[in-house]
Structure formats: C-alpha cells, structure tokens
Scaffold this motif. Structure first.
Motif, PDB file in Angstrom:
ATOM      1  N   ARG A  87       0.836  -1.200   0.000  1.00 25.82           N
ATOM      2  CA  ARG A  87       0.000   0.000   0.000  1.00 25.82           C
ATOM      3  C   ARG A  87       0.878   1.260   0.000  1.00 25.82           C
ATOM      4  O   ARG A  87       2.087   1.174   0.175  1.00 25.82           O
ATOM      5  N   LYS A  88       0.241   2.424  -0.159  1.00 22.21           N
ATOM      6  CA  LYS A  88       0.964   3.703  -0.133  1.00 22.21           C
ATOM      7  C   LYS A  88       1.820   3.852   1.119  1.00 22.21           C
ATOM      8  O   LYS A  88       2.925   4.373   1.067  1.00 22.21           O
ATOM      9  N   ASP A  89       1.277   3.408   2.262  1.00 24.03           N
ATOM     10  CA  ASP A  89       2.003   3.579   3.522  1.00 24.03           C
ATOM     11  C   ASP A  89       3.029   2.474   3.772  1.00 24.03           C
ATOM     12  O   ASP A  89       3.670   2.434   4.824  1.00 24.03           O
ATOM     13  N   GLY A  90       3.179   1.541   2.813  1.00 25.16           N
ATOM     14  CA  GLY A  90       4.166   0.468   2.943  1.00 25.16           C
ATOM     15  C   GLY A  90       3.650  -0.793   3.598  1.00 25.16           C
ATOM     16  O   GLY A  90       4.358  -1.797   3.647  1.00 25.16           O
ATOM     17  N   SER A  91       2.433  -0.765   4.105  1.00 22.88           N
ATOM     18  CA  SER A  91       1.876  -1.966   4.718  1.00 22.88           C
ATOM     19  C   SER A  91       1.421  -2.940   3.623  1.00 22.88           C
ATOM     20  O   SER A  91       1.135  -2.538   2.498  1.00 22.88           O
ATOM     21  N   ASP A 116      -1.454  -0.270  -6.487  1.00 23.75           N
ATOM     22  CA  ASP A 116      -0.268  -0.601  -5.676  1.00 23.75           C
ATOM     23  C   ASP A 116       0.918  -0.929  -6.571  1.00 23.75           C
ATOM     24  O   ASP A 116       2.026  -0.425  -6.364  1.00 23.75           O
ATOM     25  N   LEU A 117       0.696  -1.792  -7.569  1.00 28.16           N
ATOM     26  CA  LEU A 117       1.796  -2.222  -8.443  1.00 28.16           C
ATOM     27  C   LEU A 117       2.300  -1.086  -9.335  1.00 28.16           C
ATOM     28  O   LEU A 117       3.495  -1.031  -9.658  1.00 28.16           O
ATOM     29  N   ARG A 170       2.504   1.931  -8.422  1.00 26.69           N
ATOM     30  CA  ARG A 170       3.291   2.770  -7.522  1.00 26.69           C
ATOM     31  C   ARG A 170       4.590   2.065  -7.099  1.00 26.69           C
ATOM     32  O   ARG A 170       5.655   2.663  -7.037  1.00 26.69           O
ATOM     33  N   ASP A 171       4.494   0.771  -6.785  1.00 27.38           N
ATOM     34  CA  ASP A 171       5.644  -0.015  -6.332  1.00 27.38           C
ATOM     35  C   ASP A 171       5.466  -1.412  -6.914  1.00 27.38           C
ATOM     36  O   ASP A 171       4.553  -2.130  -6.517  1.00 27.38           O
ATOM     37  N   PRO A 172       6.299  -1.822  -7.867  1.00 24.06           N
ATOM     38  CA  PRO A 172       6.052  -3.064  -8.602  1.00 24.06           C
ATOM     39  C   PRO A 172       6.338  -4.364  -7.845  1.00 24.06           C
ATOM     40  O   PRO A 172       6.076  -5.445  -8.356  1.00 24.06           O
ATOM     41  N   ARG A 173       6.825  -4.284  -6.627  1.00 24.59           N
ATOM     42  CA  ARG A 173       7.154  -5.511  -5.893  1.00 24.59           C
ATOM     43  C   ARG A 173       5.888  -6.273  -5.507  1.00 24.59           C
ATOM     44  O   ARG A 173       4.897  -5.682  -5.094  1.00 24.59           O
ATOM     45  N   PHE A 174       5.958  -7.596  -5.638  1.00 23.88           N
ATOM     46  CA  PHE A 174       4.818  -8.443  -5.292  1.00 23.88           C
ATOM     47  C   PHE A 174       5.290  -9.799  -4.792  1.00 23.88           C
ATOM     48  O   PHE A 174       6.425 -10.211  -5.026  1.00 23.88           O
ATOM     49  N   ALA A 175       4.390 -10.486  -4.128  1.00 20.70           N
ATOM     50  CA  ALA A 175       4.540 -11.906  -3.810  1.00 20.70           C
ATOM     51  C   ALA A 175       3.227 -12.563  -4.215  1.00 20.70           C
ATOM     52  O   ALA A 175       2.152 -11.990  -4.022  1.00 20.70           O
TER      53      ALA A 175
END
Length: 153
Positions: free
Chosen positions: A33-37, A65-66, A68-73
């Motif tokens: 999320r935007k806040d890193g959670s 979310d992706l 903004r920040d492409p990392r995923f699991a």
C-alpha cells in the motif's frame, strides 16, 4: 528474469510451480500500500508465451499498488490437499500497455475490458513441502543461482 528463463534454469521446479498454480483458478497476491503496509487480494494468473501474466480490473487497489511499487509476492492456492507443496513467487510486476501484446493476451484470455496487464520479472520462487512425513523441505530459486534445497526435521 521472466518465466521462460526460470523454466530453462530450473525446469523441475518450474513444472511443479505451474502445476500448483494450474490446480486452482484463484491465488493470493501481496502488494504494498501507499504507507508500505501489505495488502493481500485474490487474483487469477496466466502462463502464456513464456511469461507469467497478472491481469487486473482498471484502477483496482492491487493494480494501483503495483503501478506505484512493482514488488509483489504471489502465493499459489494450496486447496484442501497440500501434498504437492506450497509455492510462492516473488518479483516485480511491470504494466504492459503495448496494443499488440495486450491484443495477444485478449485473444487467449478474453478478459473484461478495460484492464491492466502486468508482466512479471521473477526474483524468487520458493516451494515448501513435507517429505516422508518427517522432513520439511524448502526449495529456493533466485536468478543466476541454482535451486537450493533445505531439509529439516
């Protein structure tokens, strides 16, 4: 590294991973999320043309979310029988906007329109399973490395 490169580097683990993802339609995607959670949501995946694809509704929270920040699991749905093990894929999801690529995906999948399409770059594939009802076995693959197998009682 894309799915085709992973398949070449670790064909046995790739086959097991595809089997686990193919056993069920819905899996669990973790994004930030935007806040890193963390955020976890359901997702369908597709293996096509040597890629692991993630398709999403427009402006869904997981897509935002992706973007903004492409990392995923991505966790394969274990279902009721985890005998084949638990499989998780980690990496980066990059949005594809090229009309020809999206068009080829649409011909195969026929998703609702419009949609976000993400191609994955793998940073890790992990399989965990129980062997002989005695050992917990973890197989870990990372780009440029052989599959490591860890076994404990």
């Amino acid at each position: 590294m894309n799915w085709a490169a992973f398949t070449t580097a670790a064909p046995d683990l790739a086959a097991i991973a595809e089997e686990r993802f193919g056993a069920y339609r819905h899996h669990v995607l973790a994004t930030l999320r935007k806040d890193g959670s963390p955020r976890t949501t359901g997702l369908e995946v597709r293996f096509q043309d040597g890629e692991l694809w993630l398709g999403m509704m427009p402006n869904s929270l997981k897509a935002l979310d992706l973007l903004r920040d492409p990392r995923f699991a991505l966790q394969a749905n274990p279902g009721a029988d985890v005998g084949g093990g638990d499989v998780r894929v980690g990496g980066r999801a990059l949005e594809v906007v090229e009309a020809t690529v999206k068009g080829a995906y649409v011909e195969e999948v026929e998703p609702p329109q419009p949609f976000h399409l993400f191609r994955t770059e793998l940073t890790e594939v992990v399989r965990t399973y129980v062997e002989n009802e005695k050992y917990l076995v973890t197989q870990v693959w990372k780009p440029g490395e052989p599959v490591r197998t860890l076994k404990r009682t």
